[in-house]
Design a protein around this motif. Structure first.
Motif, PDB file in Angstrom:
ATOM      1  N   UNK A 172      16.635   1.400   6.801  1.00 52.95           N
ATOM      2  CA  UNK A 172      15.215   1.750   6.657  1.00 52.95           C
ATOM      3  C   UNK A 172      14.369   0.491   6.582  1.00 52.95           C
ATOM      4  N   UNK A 173      14.798  -0.473   5.799  1.00 52.29           N
ATOM      5  CA  UNK A 173      14.048  -1.717   5.656  1.00 52.29           C
ATOM      6  C   UNK A 173      13.930  -2.442   6.999  1.00 52.29           C
ATOM      7  N   UNK A 174      14.993  -2.413   7.784  1.00 53.36           N
ATOM      8  CA  UNK A 174      14.963  -3.124   9.066  1.00 53.36           C
ATOM      9  C   UNK A 174      14.041  -2.440  10.076  1.00 53.36           C
ATOM     10  N   UNK A 175      13.802  -1.151   9.910  1.00 52.99           N
ATOM     11  CA  UNK A 175      12.899  -0.413  10.802  1.00 52.99           C
ATOM     12  C   UNK A 175      11.450  -0.493  10.357  1.00 52.99           C
ATOM     13  N   UNK A 176      11.233  -0.902   9.137  1.00 51.90           N
ATOM     14  CA  UNK A 176       9.917  -0.827   8.520  1.00 51.90           C
ATOM     15  C   UNK A 176       9.073  -2.063   8.824  1.00 51.90           C
ATOM     16  N   UNK A 177       7.801  -1.811   9.126  1.00 51.02           N
ATOM     17  CA  UNK A 177       6.822  -2.881   9.251  1.00 51.02           C
ATOM     18  C   UNK A 177       5.643  -2.538   8.346  1.00 51.02           C
ATOM     19  N   UNK A 178       4.736  -3.475   8.193  1.00 50.21           N
ATOM     20  CA  UNK A 178       3.560  -3.199   7.364  1.00 50.21           C
ATOM     21  C   UNK A 178       2.734  -2.058   7.956  1.00 50.21           C
ATOM     22  N   UNK A 179       2.603  -2.034   9.273  1.00 51.97           N
ATOM     23  CA  UNK A 179       1.797  -1.009   9.938  1.00 51.97           C
ATOM     24  C   UNK A 179       2.531   0.320  10.080  1.00 51.97           C
ATOM     25  N   UNK A 180       3.855   0.263  10.203  1.00 49.50           N
ATOM     26  CA  UNK A 180       4.671   1.469  10.372  1.00 49.50           C
ATOM     27  C   UNK A 180       5.804   1.465   9.347  1.00 49.50           C
ATOM     28  N   UNK A 181       5.464   1.762   8.082  1.00 48.62           N
ATOM     29  CA  UNK A 181       6.496   1.713   7.054  1.00 48.62           C
ATOM     30  C   UNK A 181       7.512   2.848   7.185  1.00 48.62           C
ATOM     31  N   UNK A 182       8.716   2.570   6.747  1.00 48.51           N
ATOM     32  CA  UNK A 182       9.764   3.560   6.535  1.00 48.51           C
ATOM     33  C   UNK A 182      10.356   3.188   5.185  1.00 48.51           C
ATOM     34  N   UNK A 183       9.733   3.722   4.123  1.00 50.81           N
ATOM     35  CA  UNK A 183      10.042   3.266   2.775  1.00 50.81           C
ATOM     36  C   UNK A 183      10.113   4.432   1.803  1.00 50.81           C
ATOM     37  N   UNK A 184      10.775   4.184   0.694  1.00 54.72           N
ATOM     38  CA  UNK A 184      10.736   5.124  -0.414  1.00 54.72           C
ATOM     39  C   UNK A 184       9.596   4.736  -1.332  1.00 54.72           C
ATOM     40  N   UNK A 185       8.716   5.690  -1.574  1.00 58.72           N
ATOM     41  CA  UNK A 185       7.613   5.516  -2.504  1.00 58.72           C
ATOM     42  C   UNK A 185       8.052   6.085  -3.841  1.00 58.72           C
ATOM     43  N   UNK A 186       7.869   5.315  -4.895  1.00 60.84           N
ATOM     44  CA  UNK A 186       8.301   5.719  -6.225  1.00 60.84           C
ATOM     45  C   UNK A 186       7.113   6.000  -7.126  1.00 60.84           C
ATOM     46  N   UNK A 187       7.260   7.015  -7.957  1.00 61.23           N
ATOM     47  CA  UNK A 187       6.325   7.290  -9.046  1.00 61.23           C
ATOM     48  C   UNK A 187       6.993   6.770 -10.312  1.00 61.23           C
ATOM     49  N   UNK A 188       6.285   5.907 -11.026  1.00 61.22           N
ATOM     50  CA  UNK A 188       6.839   5.271 -12.208  1.00 61.22           C
ATOM     51  C   UNK A 188       5.980   5.630 -13.409  1.00 61.22           C
ATOM     52  N   UNK A 189       6.642   6.079 -14.461  1.00 55.15           N
ATOM     53  CA  UNK A 189       5.967   6.437 -15.709  1.00 55.15           C
ATOM     54  C   UNK A 189       6.577   5.554 -16.791  1.00 55.15           C
ATOM     55  N   UNK A 190       5.757   4.725 -17.405  1.00 55.69           N
ATOM     56  CA  UNK A 190       6.251   3.666 -18.282  1.00 55.69           C
ATOM     57  C   UNK A 190       7.222   2.838 -17.441  1.00 55.69           C
ATOM     58  N   UNK A 191       8.475   2.709 -17.821  1.00 55.20           N
ATOM     59  CA  UNK A 191       9.420   1.926 -17.011  1.00 55.20           C
ATOM     60  C   UNK A 191      10.371   2.818 -16.219  1.00 55.20           C
TER      61      UNK A 191
END
Length: 160
Positions: A51-70
């Motif tokens: 996923x990281x190797x396919x991802x660019x700033x304009x075309x991300x392929x990433x996991x977005x995380x929701x963080x509460x406290x830590x």
């Protein structure tokens, strides 16, 4: 788990994989599909690296995380896809939406989806799409409440 409602968002790193896989497995369907062990199977690290190797700033392929406290309390995979259909419009694909069973009911899923839509818009996407299992009736109501409509019938074929 914390009971505060302040949520921050960030993209996942390789070190977050155990928390992500734990969330993916914290689900009636995920329990049968995921392998949350210590150590994690290498396949998760290989997939993250791909996923990281396919991802660019304009075309991300990433996991977005929701963080509460830590604590990582929610996640989804956000992929922006360039294509020719719809006159070359950019679309966002959301997959693997999960919120920890310990904090459900705090609108974390709503905030996570809303944030991913904001990211998608800021990158030029004009459409957000995803698939959801037909048996997930509660999820369907959740997505409809957020403004999504069941406009297409999805199909899959297992290749193993």
């Amino acid at each position: 788990m914390p009971t505060t409602t302040e949520i921050t968002f960030r993209y996942a790193t390789r070190e977050d994989l155990p928390s992500i896989v734990a969330l993916l497995a914290d689900d009636e369907k995920g329990k049968t599909r995921e392998e949350f062990t210590d150590p994690l199977p290498d396949a998760y690290y290989q997939a993250f690296d791909a996923m990281q190797s396919q991802s660019t700033e304009a075309l991300p392929n990433k996991y977005l995380l929701a963080v509460q406290d830590a604590d990582i309390v929610g996640c989804l995979q956000l992929t922006l896809i360039a294509g020719l259909s719809r006159r070359g419009q950019l679309r966002a694909q959301i997959e693997g939406v999960r919120v920890s069973s310990k904090v459900r009911g705090q609108k974390i899923g709503e905030k996570l989806i809303t944030h991913s839509i904001s990211i998608s818009k800021s990158l030029g996407a004009v459409l957000v799409q995803f698939t959801t299992d037909k048996t997930r009736k509660d999820a369907h109501r959740f997505y409809e409440r957020l403004g999504f409509e069941a406009s297409h019938e999805g199909m899959k074929m297992r290749l193993d």
